[in-house]
Write a protein that holds these residues in place. Sequence first.
Motif, short mmCIF file in Angstrom:
data_model
loop_
_atom_site.label_atom_id
_atom_site.label_comp_id
_atom_site.label_asym_id
_atom_site.label_seq_id
_atom_site.Cartn_x
_atom_site.Cartn_y
_atom_site.Cartn_z
N ARG A 1 0.62 -1.25 -0.44
CA ARG A 1 -0.35 -0.24 -0.13
C ARG A 1 0.57 1.05 -0.03
N ALA A 2 0.35 2.62 -0.41
CA ALA A 2 0.80 3.93 0.10
C ALA A 2 2.13 4.02 0.39
N ASN A 3 1.70 3.45 1.97
CA ASN A 3 2.97 3.50 3.61
C ASN A 3 4.09 2.52 2.99
N ASN A 4 3.94 1.83 2.13
CA ASN A 4 4.99 0.66 1.97
C ASN A 4 5.18 -0.22 2.62
N MET A 5 4.00 -0.35 3.17
CA MET A 5 3.68 -1.86 4.43
C MET A 5 2.72 -2.75 3.54
#
Length: 145
Positions: free
Chosen positions: A59-63
């Motif tokens: 996802r966008a938060n690199n998680m």
Amino acid sequence: QALGARERRRERVEGERRRESERNHRERMESMLRSLQAEGQRRDQSILCEHRAGKLELRANNMMHADPRKGLVRVKREDSDGLVHLQWLERIKGVMGAPSRTNLEDDLIIFPGEAVMKRLNQGGEGSRIYVLKFQEGDRKLSFWF
């Protein structure tokens, strides 16, 4: 002292079981990777290997976030054209005694040398997260086994 010895023995036995489980898992994964990368397999063997696996998405938060659905990764060779397919199928449990079924969601044709599946080490020694990375481009698919 006797209690401490029992604790150490129990920890040693649990460690041995955990290592055996990881070794068995590693052997299954190596078998799957060999099947994926192997050439010249018999054409009449359509399913080369399969393993229960969930999907992960970045996802966008690199998680990495797990898809909540149960799944199955399958490597098969099509009888009609001889191409190797990597598939992810959603496993759906049958209701009231009905048999389970699967829905094909991802179906990728993999040519020899086109993609590599590697285990991610970020999850620690017992990590069961694998990434299928294509040599060309930035496309990656992540699975947890």
